[in-house]
Design a protein around this motif. Structure first.
Motif, PDB file in Angstrom:
ATOM      1  N   PHE A  43       0.863  -1.177   0.000  1.00 25.53           N
ATOM      2  CA  PHE A  43       0.000   0.000   0.000  1.00 25.53           C
ATOM      3  C   PHE A  43       0.895   1.220   0.000  1.00 25.53           C
ATOM      4  N   THR A  44       0.550   2.251  -0.768  1.00 23.34           N
ATOM      5  CA  THR A  44       1.322   3.490  -0.784  1.00 23.34           C
ATOM      6  C   THR A  44       0.415   4.671  -0.478  1.00 23.34           C
ATOM      7  N   PHE A  45       1.020   5.687   0.141  1.00 16.82           N
ATOM      8  CA  PHE A  45       0.300   6.922   0.443  1.00 16.82           C
ATOM      9  C   PHE A  45       1.293   8.065   0.381  1.00 16.82           C
ATOM     10  N   THR A  46       0.901   9.175  -0.270  1.00 21.18           N
ATOM     11  CA  THR A  46       1.757  10.351  -0.375  1.00 21.18           C
ATOM     12  C   THR A  46       1.337  11.380   0.665  1.00 21.18           C
ATOM     13  N   PHE A  47       2.303  11.842   1.443  1.00 19.99           N
ATOM     14  CA  PHE A  47       2.056  12.801   2.516  1.00 19.99           C
ATOM     15  C   PHE A  47       2.385  14.199   2.009  1.00 19.99           C
ATOM     16  N   ASP A  48       1.344  15.012   1.776  1.00 21.95           N
ATOM     17  CA  ASP A  48       1.496  16.334   1.185  1.00 21.95           C
ATOM     18  C   ASP A  48       1.558  17.472   2.205  1.00 21.95           C
ATOM     19  N   GLU A  49       1.350  17.174   3.463  1.00 25.27           N
ATOM     20  CA  GLU A  49       1.386  18.210   4.496  1.00 25.27           C
ATOM     21  C   GLU A  49       2.239  17.744   5.664  1.00 25.27           C
ATOM     22  N   ALA A  50       2.975  18.697   6.259  1.00 24.21           N
ATOM     23  CA  ALA A  50       3.796  18.388   7.437  1.00 24.21           C
ATOM     24  C   ALA A  50       2.887  18.011   8.606  1.00 24.21           C
ATOM     25  N   GLY A  51       3.382  17.165   9.461  1.00 22.06           N
ATOM     26  CA  GLY A  51       2.631  16.787  10.656  1.00 22.06           C
ATOM     27  C   GLY A  51       2.997  15.392  11.119  1.00 22.06           C
ATOM     28  N   GLU A  52       2.303  14.955  12.148  1.00 23.30           N
ATOM     29  CA  GLU A  52       2.473  13.603  12.684  1.00 23.30           C
ATOM     30  C   GLU A  52       1.235  12.801  12.322  1.00 23.30           C
ATOM     31  N   TYR A  53       1.452  11.633  11.751  1.00 25.23           N
ATOM     32  CA  TYR A  53       0.364  10.785  11.274  1.00 25.23           C
ATOM     33  C   TYR A  53       0.437   9.424  11.970  1.00 25.23           C
ATOM     34  N   PRO A  54      -0.284   9.257  13.081  1.00 19.66           N
ATOM     35  CA  PRO A  54      -0.313   7.948  13.728  1.00 19.66           C
ATOM     36  C   PRO A  54      -1.178   6.992  12.911  1.00 19.66           C
ATOM     37  N   TYR A  55      -0.842   5.707  12.979  1.00 19.61           N
ATOM     38  CA  TYR A  55      -1.642   4.676  12.316  1.00 19.61           C
ATOM     39  C   TYR A  55      -1.483   3.371  13.073  1.00 19.61           C
ATOM     40  N   PHE A  56      -2.329   2.390  12.733  1.00 17.89           N
ATOM     41  CA  PHE A  56      -2.335   1.129  13.462  1.00 17.89           C
ATOM     42  C   PHE A  56      -2.904   0.036  12.579  1.00 17.89           C
ATOM     43  N   CYS A  57      -2.776  -1.201  13.032  1.00 23.66           N
ATOM     44  CA  CYS A  57      -3.432  -2.356  12.409  1.00 23.66           C
ATOM     45  C   CYS A  57      -4.646  -2.651  13.282  1.00 23.66           C
ATOM     46  N   GLN A  58      -5.830  -2.594  12.681  1.00 21.02           N
ATOM     47  CA  GLN A  58      -7.056  -2.753  13.474  1.00 21.02           C
ATOM     48  C   GLN A  58      -7.109  -4.047  14.282  1.00 21.02           C
ATOM     49  N   PRO A  59      -6.851  -5.228  13.689  1.00 20.53           N
ATOM     50  CA  PRO A  59      -7.022  -6.445  14.496  1.00 20.53           C
ATOM     51  C   PRO A  59      -5.846  -6.783  15.414  1.00 20.53           C
ATOM     52  N   HIS A  60      -4.677  -6.183  15.191  1.00 26.99           N
ATOM     53  CA  HIS A  60      -3.490  -6.557  15.977  1.00 26.99           C
ATOM     54  C   HIS A  60      -3.086  -5.396  16.883  1.00 26.99           C
ATOM     55  N   LEU A  61      -3.399  -5.519  18.145  1.00 27.53           N
ATOM     56  CA  LEU A  61      -3.275  -4.419  19.100  1.00 27.53           C
ATOM     57  C   LEU A  61      -1.854  -4.048  19.464  1.00 27.53           C
ATOM     58  N   THR A  62      -0.846  -4.795  18.972  1.00 29.34           N
ATOM     59  CA  THR A  62       0.556  -4.418  19.229  1.00 29.34           C
ATOM     60  C   THR A  62       1.127  -3.614  18.074  1.00 29.34           C
ATOM     61  N   MET A  63       0.347  -3.431  17.021  1.00 25.82           N
ATOM     62  CA  MET A  63       0.849  -2.763  15.818  1.00 25.82           C
ATOM     63  C   MET A  63       0.401  -1.305  15.794  1.00 25.82           C
ATOM     64  N   ASN A  64       1.258  -0.442  16.340  1.00 23.91           N
ATOM     65  CA  ASN A  64       1.003   0.992  16.455  1.00 23.91           C
ATOM     66  C   ASN A  64       2.229   1.703  15.921  1.00 23.91           C
ATOM     67  N   ALA A  65       2.048   2.700  15.083  1.00 28.06           N
ATOM     68  CA  ALA A  65       3.206   3.348  14.489  1.00 28.06           C
ATOM     69  C   ALA A  65       2.904   4.798  14.123  1.00 28.06           C
ATOM     70  N   MET A  66       3.917   5.489  13.559  1.00 31.46           N
ATOM     71  CA  MET A  66       3.798   6.913  13.276  1.00 31.46           C
ATOM     72  C   MET A  66       4.637   7.285  12.063  1.00 31.46           C
TER      73      MET A  66
END
Length: 159
Positions: A131-154
């Motif tokens: 999966f790819t995503f282009t980040f066009d604005e400065a900032g912090e973008y947290p994300y996670f894996c919905q079913p796996h509660l140990t998968m948290n990132a930024m």
């Protein structure tokens, strides 16, 4: 002996003990996160795995061991980040806040998707495992894996 008291015969007690050993080994094996290392923006911030096919490239995040690697990636505005599934199970890349992470287990206690991106990654080697995503604005973008509660990132995007 009371009618509610049960005793295991010696053979069953030994069998019960032996059945617990594989479960304990499963819990202890492969659950440790890689040690963090310092790196320049856009480079991985954790040590790379021995299998080079699982090492993230530039501006790439790989799912491995129920973790995102690196857990934090810093890129300049306009960068396209690619996520690649390094595991034989599916994951999601879901943008949004997460929190209340238990320090001893690594499990998050809360998650709130924000709708910026939400993609299901197919298992490694199958169509749709990136999966790819282009980040066009400065900032912090947290994300996670919905079913796996140990998968948290930024993703940190610098202007």
């Amino acid at each position: 002996m009371s009618p509610t008291t049960r005793t295991l015969r010696p053979g069953r007690a030994r069998l019960a003990g032996l059945l617990m050993i594989p479960a304990a080994l499963l819990v202890l094996s492969g659950c440790a996160a890689p040690a963090p290392t310092e790196g320049a923006p856009g480079q991985q911030s954790e040590s790379a795995p021995a299998d080079e096919s699982l090492a993230p490239g530039e501006n790439e995040v790989i799912t491995i061991g129920l973790k995102f690697m690196p857990e934090t990636i810093t890129v300049p505005v306009g960068t396209t980040v690619t996520w690649r599934n390094g595991e034989t199970i599916g994951h999601t890349i879901t943008s949004g806040a997460w929190g209340d992470v238990n320090e001893s287990t690594g499990l998050r206690g809360s998650q709130t998707a924000d709708g910026l991106f939400d993609h299901a990654l197919a298992p490694k080697g199958q169509e749709g495992d990136t999966f790819t995503f282009t980040f066009d604005e400065a900032g912090e973008y947290p994300y996670f894996c919905q079913p796996h509660l140990t998968m948290n990132a930024m993703v940190i995007v610098e202007g």
